[in-house]
Design a protein around this motif. Sequence first.
Motif, PDB file in Angstrom:
ATOM      1  N   ALA A  35       0.823  -1.217   0.000  1.00 26.87           N
ATOM      2  CA  ALA A  35       0.000   0.000   0.000  1.00 26.87           C
ATOM      3  C   ALA A  35       0.857   1.268   0.000  1.00 26.87           C
ATOM      4  O   ALA A  35       0.310   2.371  -0.015  1.00 26.87           O
ATOM      5  CB  ALA A  35      -0.931   0.000   1.204  1.00 26.87           C
ATOM      6  N   GLY A  36       2.179   1.118   0.027  1.00 22.44           N
ATOM      7  CA  GLY A  36       3.059   2.275  -0.078  1.00 22.44           C
ATOM      8  C   GLY A  36       3.699   2.737   1.217  1.00 22.44           C
ATOM      9  O   GLY A  36       4.390   3.764   1.223  1.00 22.44           O
ATOM     10  N   VAL A  37       3.513   2.012   2.308  1.00 19.79           N
ATOM     11  CA  VAL A  37       4.162   2.386   3.566  1.00 19.79           C
ATOM     12  C   VAL A  37       5.615   1.921   3.499  1.00 19.79           C
ATOM     13  O   VAL A  37       5.874   0.743   3.261  1.00 19.79           O
ATOM     14  CB  VAL A  37       3.451   1.742   4.786  1.00 19.79           C
ATOM     15  CG1 VAL A  37       4.173   2.114   6.077  1.00 19.79           C
ATOM     16  CG2 VAL A  37       1.989   2.153   4.842  1.00 19.79           C
ATOM     17  N   PRO A  38       6.571   2.827   3.699  1.00 20.17           N
ATOM     18  CA  PRO A  38       7.977   2.419   3.625  1.00 20.17           C
ATOM     19  C   PRO A  38       8.364   1.557   4.834  1.00 20.17           C
ATOM     20  O   PRO A  38       7.809   1.727   5.926  1.00 20.17           O
ATOM     21  CB  PRO A  38       8.745   3.745   3.621  1.00 20.17           C
ATOM     22  CG  PRO A  38       7.821   4.736   4.214  1.00 20.17           C
ATOM     23  CD  PRO A  38       6.419   4.267   3.919  1.00 20.17           C
ATOM     24  N   PRO A  39       9.303   0.629   4.664  1.00 23.32           N
ATOM     25  CA  PRO A  39       9.680  -0.263   5.763  1.00 23.32           C
ATOM     26  C   PRO A  39      10.188   0.473   6.998  1.00 23.32           C
ATOM     27  O   PRO A  39      10.016  -0.009   8.115  1.00 23.32           O
ATOM     28  CB  PRO A  39      10.769  -1.160   5.163  1.00 23.32           C
ATOM     29  CG  PRO A  39      11.125  -0.585   3.855  1.00 23.32           C
ATOM     30  CD  PRO A  39      10.042   0.353   3.441  1.00 23.32           C
ATOM     31  N   GLU A  40      10.778   1.650   6.812  1.00 20.96           N
ATOM     32  CA  GLU A  40      11.280   2.403   7.965  1.00 20.96           C
ATOM     33  C   GLU A  40      10.149   3.007   8.810  1.00 20.96           C
ATOM     34  O   GLU A  40      10.396   3.540   9.890  1.00 20.96           O
ATOM     35  CB  GLU A  40      12.276   3.491   7.543  1.00 20.96           C
ATOM     36  CG  GLU A  40      11.729   4.527   6.601  1.00 20.96           C
ATOM     37  CD  GLU A  40      11.894   4.192   5.122  1.00 20.96           C
ATOM     38  OE1 GLU A  40      11.699   5.104   4.304  1.00 20.96           O
ATOM     39  OE2 GLU A  40      12.207   3.032   4.783  1.00 20.96           O
ATOM     40  N   ASP A  41       8.904   2.894   8.332  1.00 21.18           N
ATOM     41  CA  ASP A  41       7.742   3.363   9.092  1.00 21.18           C
ATOM     42  C   ASP A  41       6.907   2.201   9.627  1.00 21.18           C
ATOM     43  O   ASP A  41       5.776   2.393  10.059  1.00 21.18           O
ATOM     44  CB  ASP A  41       6.861   4.280   8.238  1.00 21.18           C
ATOM     45  CG  ASP A  41       7.430   5.691   8.141  1.00 21.18           C
ATOM     46  OD1 ASP A  41       8.420   5.984   8.838  1.00 21.18           O
ATOM     47  OD2 ASP A  41       6.887   6.493   7.360  1.00 21.18           O
TER      48      ASP A  41
END
Length: 113
Positions: free
Chosen positions: A88-94
């Motif tokens: 869904a576009g959430v970056p892994p660092e978040d």
Amino acid sequence: MDKLTQYRQIIQKILTEYRDWAAGSNQIGVQECVAFDVERDHYFWFSVGWNDKQRDFGVTVYLRIENGKIWIEEDWTKQGIANDLLEAGVPPEDIVLGFQHPSKRPLTEFAIA
């Protein structure tokens, strides 16, 4: 749209889709539910009811947002809710795997806290 609003919408969409999919299994007496506390940023997908004479209650997914990151506190999905968040576009660092001990988190591709 700011990041927190976007994350809230993504979480609600994913959990609602899972709930709708699980509700199709038609387990009589057991209801699939979602609960969203947007004010405090806690998000749940759970089941509740009775399976014959056996009580059925369980949290399948529990997510929360803290300090701009999505914490996965409980995840009993096959695919892993983290993969859905990434898609869904959430970056892994978040994304924080809160169910993992803090000493194990640096070994993943995700945020440590």
